[in-house]
Write a protein that holds these residues in place. Structure first.
Motif, mmCIF file in Angstrom:
data_model
loop_
_atom_site.group_PDB
_atom_site.id
_atom_site.type_symbol
_atom_site.label_atom_id
_atom_site.label_comp_id
_atom_site.label_asym_id
_atom_site.label_seq_id
_atom_site.Cartn_x
_atom_site.Cartn_y
_atom_site.Cartn_z
ATOM 1 N N ASP A 109 0.888 -1.323 -0.150
ATOM 2 C CA ASP A 109 -0.023 -0.075 0.028
ATOM 3 C C ASP A 109 0.876 1.259 -0.037
ATOM 4 O OD1 ASP A 109 1.035 0.036 2.555
ATOM 5 O OD2 ASP A 109 -0.758 0.168 3.505
ATOM 6 N N GLY A 110 2.112 1.067 -0.298
ATOM 7 C CA GLY A 110 3.102 2.126 -0.085
ATOM 8 C C GLY A 110 3.358 2.896 1.347
ATOM 9 N N LYS A 111 2.858 2.264 2.543
ATOM 10 C CA LYS A 111 2.967 2.834 3.684
ATOM 11 C C LYS A 111 3.276 1.944 4.511
ATOM 12 C CE LYS A 111 -1.263 5.607 2.656
ATOM 13 N NZ LYS A 111 -2.465 6.224 3.125
ATOM 14 N N GLY A 112 4.180 0.911 3.965
ATOM 15 C CA GLY A 112 4.611 -0.313 4.954
ATOM 16 C C GLY A 112 3.565 -1.406 5.289
ATOM 17 N N GLY A 113 2.346 -1.170 4.753
ATOM 18 C CA GLY A 113 1.195 -2.340 4.910
ATOM 19 C C GLY A 113 1.038 -3.096 3.674
ATOM 20 N N MET A 114 -0.268 -3.547 3.521
ATOM 21 C CA MET A 114 -0.646 -4.209 2.555
ATOM 22 C C MET A 114 -2.182 -3.862 2.062
ATOM 23 S SD MET A 114 -1.491 -8.064 3.442
ATOM 24 C CE MET A 114 -3.049 -7.947 2.470
ATOM 25 N N MET A 115 -2.582 -4.087 0.929
ATOM 26 C CA MET A 115 -3.862 -3.899 0.514
ATOM 27 C C MET A 115 -4.381 -4.976 -0.332
ATOM 28 S SD MET A 115 -3.649 -0.617 -2.101
ATOM 29 C CE MET A 115 -2.458 -0.785 -3.634
ATOM 30 N N GLU A 116 -5.528 -5.288 -0.412
ATOM 31 C CA GLU A 116 -6.119 -6.232 -1.278
ATOM 32 C C GLU A 116 -6.532 -5.666 -2.578
ATOM 33 O OE1 GLU A 116 -8.038 -10.129 0.703
ATOM 34 O OE2 GLU A 116 -8.711 -8.147 1.874
ATOM 35 N N GLU A 117 -6.108 -6.090 -3.758
ATOM 36 C CA GLU A 117 -6.358 -5.491 -5.076
ATOM 37 C C GLU A 117 -6.367 -6.594 -6.066
ATOM 38 O OE1 GLU A 117 -4.762 -1.524 -6.035
ATOM 39 O OE2 GLU A 117 -3.294 -2.868 -7.259
ATOM 40 N N PHE A 118 -7.215 -6.351 -7.096
ATOM 41 C CA PHE A 118 -7.544 -7.367 -8.085
ATOM 42 C C PHE A 118 -7.652 -6.422 -9.570
ATOM 43 C CE2 PHE A 118 -10.110 -10.456 -10.848
ATOM 44 C CZ PHE A 118 -9.118 -11.280 -11.132
ATOM 45 N N SER A 119 -6.786 -6.144 -10.385
ATOM 46 C CA SER A 119 -6.805 -5.321 -11.401
ATOM 47 C C SER A 119 -7.670 -6.115 -12.736
ATOM 48 C CB SER A 119 -5.696 -4.617 -11.882
ATOM 49 O OG SER A 119 -4.689 -5.485 -12.303
ATOM 50 N N GLY A 120 -7.990 -5.289 -13.733
ATOM 51 C CA GLY A 120 -8.277 -5.854 -14.796
ATOM 52 C C GLY A 120 -7.216 -6.548 -15.621
ATOM 53 N N LYS A 121 -5.970 -6.079 -15.565
ATOM 54 C CA LYS A 121 -4.718 -6.634 -16.178
ATOM 55 C C LYS A 121 -4.613 -8.145 -15.522
ATOM 56 C CE LYS A 121 0.099 -6.163 -16.719
ATOM 57 N NZ LYS A 121 1.415 -5.285 -16.414
ATOM 58 N N LEU A 122 -4.844 -8.192 -14.286
ATOM 59 C CA LEU A 122 -4.441 -9.579 -13.666
ATOM 60 C C LEU A 122 -5.692 -10.342 -14.186
ATOM 61 C CD1 LEU A 122 -3.650 -8.595 -10.135
ATOM 62 C CD2 LEU A 122 -2.164 -9.361 -12.073
ATOM 63 N N LEU A 123 -7.079 -9.973 -14.286
ATOM 64 C CA LEU A 123 -8.120 -10.577 -14.759
ATOM 65 C C LEU A 123 -7.732 -11.267 -16.194
ATOM 66 C CD1 LEU A 123 -11.105 -11.812 -14.854
ATOM 67 C CD2 LEU A 123 -11.716 -9.529 -15.381
ATOM 68 N N VAL A 124 -7.446 -10.347 -16.963
ATOM 69 C CA VAL A 124 -7.311 -10.698 -18.503
ATOM 70 C C VAL A 124 -6.324 -11.654 -18.879
ATOM 71 C CG1 VAL A 124 -6.989 -9.762 -20.690
ATOM 72 C CG2 VAL A 124 -8.709 -8.428 -18.966
ATOM 73 N N GLN A 125 -5.048 -11.467 -18.218
ATOM 74 C CA GLN A 125 -3.752 -11.933 -18.807
ATOM 75 C C GLN A 125 -2.829 -12.299 -17.758
ATOM 76 O OE1 GLN A 125 -2.287 -10.417 -22.613
ATOM 77 N NE2 GLN A 125 -0.243 -10.577 -21.609
ATOM 78 N N GLN A 126 -2.244 -13.712 -17.866
ATOM 79 C CA GLN A 126 -1.161 -13.928 -16.774
ATOM 80 C C GLN A 126 -0.112 -14.579 -17.652
ATOM 81 O OE1 GLN A 126 -1.624 -14.256 -13.078
ATOM 82 N NE2 GLN A 126 -2.344 -12.454 -13.366
ATOM 83 N N GLU A 127 1.105 -14.816 -17.398
ATOM 84 C CA GLU A 127 2.324 -15.365 -17.880
ATOM 85 C C GLU A 127 2.772 -16.707 -17.075
ATOM 86 O OE1 GLU A 127 5.263 -12.699 -18.777
ATOM 87 O OE2 GLU A 127 3.924 -11.359 -19.587
ATOM 88 N N PRO A 128 2.072 -17.749 -17.442
ATOM 89 C CA PRO A 128 2.815 -18.995 -16.697
ATOM 90 C C PRO A 128 3.876 -19.410 -17.627
ATOM 91 C CG PRO A 128 0.438 -19.152 -17.426
ATOM 92 C CD PRO A 128 0.877 -18.019 -17.857
ATOM 93 N N ASP A 129 4.693 -20.349 -16.994
ATOM 94 C CA ASP A 129 5.926 -20.812 -17.661
ATOM 95 C C ASP A 129 5.700 -21.929 -18.811
ATOM 96 O OD1 ASP A 129 8.289 -22.079 -18.341
ATOM 97 O OD2 ASP A 129 9.126 -22.316 -16.602
ATOM 98 N N ALA A 130 5.779 -21.627 -20.221
ATOM 99 C CA ALA A 130 5.085 -22.411 -20.933
ATOM 100 C C ALA A 130 6.078 -23.745 -21.348
ATOM 101 C CB ALA A 130 4.876 -21.669 -22.532
ATOM 102 N N SER A 131 7.185 -23.517 -21.048
ATOM 103 C CA SER A 131 7.969 -24.764 -21.144
ATOM 104 C C SER A 131 8.012 -25.897 -20.209
ATOM 105 C CB SER A 131 9.597 -24.105 -21.179
ATOM 106 O OG SER A 131 9.995 -23.812 -19.674
#
Length: 729
Positions: A109-131
């Motif tokens: 969260d930029g203040k030494g803590g954490m926040m819960e977030e889920f963006s459109g980028k994470l919904l639409v696309q990920q990058e697993p190891d194809a090999s």
């Protein structure tokens, strides 16, 4: 080890059904509880975003990446209300299973803590190891990037604390590395081709949907008995084991009363399946002891495939909570029925018409015949490919015996439909199309009564049977991903319908009426595809010879059958429809050959280990007891009497020596054969070597082990026997 066997047998015998907590609501009320379905979308998304998402789901409209953030936000709000803490892209690599990597909704969260977030980028696309997944050489370890991309047409769902997002999986270079991507392309291809043909009969049709209703067969085995069988544990099937004196010959298990432990498992499974939006409907005992079936209401093909993959995962999970292990292998037990996954396939329009169902008017029946005959043409032209689409090292054990269809693709139509096609074939165009003045065209097509739905006899040896308003592709294996068969079938039908339309249009351009052009091409196709129609006994040697004369693919070698994917006809078909490129087909075959080799290799290793450190030592131990008995008899009786009284023991002693020597010699030979095969360059040649030289050794060694099981003291035998595995429930 025999002590373990008897401990687990006793434990299994005393096991009782687990109590299942049933929801207070009716099933219709908790159906889809953990699915981000349209009801949830409407609640958690703005009306504008909801409309765009539904348009993408229903009509394949391009989804604006700009709305992804709002969709992700709505999904997250819904999921967190259910206690969800993680998300995953859920995809179907070429492993016959599913894959998932769980990430938490956690960011700094930029203040030494954490926040819960889920963006459109994470919904639409990920990058697993194809090999790290099977890829047939498309990706190497040093060029491992692959992408998983959200499939909006299959709803997001929640399992435990994780939001599961159905996705496609592709290589960095664009090739598909999964089953979903080519399936979606195949469904789009058959939609486009079928809509154009439907316009001959109804210009208002805008979409044709491919439907799938799967029937999942499976075995349940007590978890303790399963753990005491290393072959079941490591290969999914029994590599040894003599048939029980009673198996399925009395036909008393099929549709019998469901055992109480199993009924509790089924109830628990159904509740959880319904909560995940899987419309399970049917449950019953199957033919073999401890074999059962689960079937849902049919659904759109892509969703049905996802639901089948999800239900198999759920079955494994729920079975363990009830003290069972579920066996999805196509042939876990020799001598009884194997397990299939019948794929009931049909096409339907957005106007509510089932294209495989007969109509009430001659024109409606012409439409019905059009789609039936084009399907038969597709199956005929690509019968080898369809066989390849369902073939595997595991399904090869099932096909051709114990009520499973043979490894030759043919289609059973039933008496009524066969008569209709014969009438069309034998009549002239003039006889079929009669001009009736101002009333237009009268089509002389025999009325097909609605009774036809219930009037197609069952032919359990037919791999591709017409069953009233759909075709039942019965050759699919229980462990398989349905997508493999559905990709091949829908693509073949798409190609065929496109060719049909081109031929009909060409005749109409020459001045033929629409009805006359349709009937001319249909009659031509009926004659061409007649070799695929067969209503007889698919197990008979006569049929095998006849099928070969008809030009059908009669190959039985699993690795060689895979060659059908790389035939000129298959490459052209997949290419013209845009479903798969030649590079993708070649890569998939590399995966298929490599997987076949590895499965036979594992079975050979397991059988060799069990033979030498379980079976042979126990057999020799029993032999030593018999030898001791013979020596003691000599001290009590005359030589003549000993010869008579110990004759049986001496015969068993000799038989044990001969059989253990055979087993040891052939286990050693199998090890050497593997060493030779492993040095072969090329996955196809290696797979063929494993099929031709090593796979037969498994059965040869098994034969002698099973004979030893009949003569060795039951108290000493180390592994649970078929009577225990199949009849303790």
């Amino acid at each position: 080890m025999s002590e373990l066997r008897f401990r687990v047998v006793e434990s299994a015998f005393h096991a009782r059904a687990k109590e299942v907590v049933v929801p207070a609501e009716r099933p219709s009320e908790y159906f889809g509880k953990y699915v981000f379905n349209r009801e949830k979308m409407f609640k958690y998304l703005s009306s504008t975003v909801y409309a765009k998402l539904v348009d993408a789901m229903d009509h394949g409209a391009a989804l604006d990446r700009n709305i992804a953030d709002e969709v992700a936000s709505g999904m997250k709000r819904w999921a967190t209300e259910l206690g969800v803490t993680h998300y995953t892209h859920w995809f179907q690599p070429l492993t016959e299973g599913t894959a998932e990597k769980h990430d938490a909704f956690v960011e700094h969260d930029g203040k030494g803590g954490m926040m819960e977030e889920f963006s459109g980028k994470l919904l639409v696309q990920q990058e697993p190891d194809a090999s790290s997944f099977p890829n047939g050489g498309i990706r190497n370890t040093f060029e491992a990037r692959g992408y998983s991309a959200w499939d909006p047409s299959s709803p997001v769902f929640v399992v435990d604390d994780t939001l599961c997002i159905p996705t496609v999986f592709i290589a960095y270079t664009g090739e598909s590395l999964d089953y979903k991507a080519p399936l979606l392309k195949a469904l789009r291809a058959v939609d486009k081709a079928a809509v154009e043909v439907c316009h001959y009969f109804d210009p208002s049709v805008k979409k044709v949907v491919s439907y799938l209703g799967w029937e999942q067969e499976y075995f349940l085995v007590d978890e303790g008995l399963y753990a005491a069988r290393p072959d079941l544990l490591l290969t999914g099937r029994t590599l040894m084991g003599h048939e029980a004196s009673k198996n399925q010959q009395l036909e008393d298990h099929y549709f019998g009363a469901i055992p109480t432990r199993v009924a509790a498992f089924m109830k628990d499974l159904e509740i959880q399946a319904l909560e995940l939006g899987i419309p399970v409907k049917t449950r019953h005992n199957e033919v073999a002891p401890n074999q059962f079936e689960l079937a849902p209401i049919f659904e759109e093909c892509n969703l049905a495939v996802d639901h089948n993959m999800l239900i198999m995962s759920l079955m494994r999970k729920v079975a363990r909570t009830h003290g069972f292990r579920v066996l999805l292998h196509e042939k876990p037990f020799k001598g009884v029925n194997g397990s299939g996954k019948h794929n009931n396939w049909s096409l339907g329009t957005d106007t509510g018409v089932l294209l495989m169902a007969p109509g009430k008017t001659a024109e409606e029946n012409l439409r019905f015949i059009t789609f039936i005959v084009n399907t038969l043409m597709a199956v005929y032209r690509h019968n080898g490919l369809l066989k390849a689409s369902i073939m595997s090292a595991t399904n090869a054990h099932r096909l051709g015996a114990n009520e499973a269809p043979p490894a030759i693709i043919s289609s059973f139509l039933g008496t009524q439909l066969s008569r209709v096609l014969d009438h069309l074939e034998e009549s002239t165009d003039e006889e079929l199309v009669l001009l009736e003045g101002k009333h237009g065209m009268k089509l002389d097509i025999p009325q097909i009564p609605e009774l036809l739905i219930d009037n197609t006899d069952r032919n359990r040896t037919s791999p591709f049977a017409f069953t009233g308003n759909r075709f039942e592709f019965r050759a699919v294996g229980s462990e398989a991903n349905c997508a493999s068969a559905m990709i091949a079938l829908n693509t073949a039908v798409a190609e065929q319908l496109a060719e049909f339309k081109a031929e009909v249009d060409a005749l109409m351009d020459k001045g033929e009426t629409k009805e006359a052009a349709l009937i001319q091409v249909i009659r031509k196709y009926i004659k061409i595809c007649k070799p695929i129609r067969f209503d007889g006994n698919g197990y008979s040697d006569e049929w095998k010879a006849e099928a070969e004369r008809r030009g059908l693919d009669c190959e039985t070698s699993c690795p060689v059958i895979f060659d059908n994917y790389l035939s000129a006809e298959s490459i052209a078909m997949f290419g013209s429809t845009g479903v798969m490129t030649q590079v993708e087909l070649e890569a998939r075959n590399e995966v298929k050959w490599e997987t076949y080799t590895k499965k036979i290799q594992i079975e050979a290793r397991v059988l060799g280990d069990l033979a030498m450190n379980h079976i042979v030592p126990v057999a020799i131990g029993y032999q030593s007891k018999l030898i001791d008995n013979v020596y003691k008899m000599k001290g009590l009786f005359s030589a003549e009497e000993v010869g008579k009284l110990s004759a049986e023991n001496l015969a068993i002693i000799r038989e044990i020596s001969e059989r253990t020597a055979y087993i040891k010699d052939h286990v050693d030979a199998m090890v050497e054969a593997r060493k030779v095969a492993n040095k072969i360059e090329g996955e196809r040649a290696k797979a063929v070597a494993y099929h031709d030289t090593i796979a037969p050794m498994l059965e040869q060694i098994r034969y002698h082990i099973d004979k030893l099981e009949l003569i060795v003291d039951d108290q000493m035998w180390p592994l649970p026997k078929y009577r225990e595995l199949l009849f303790i429930r």
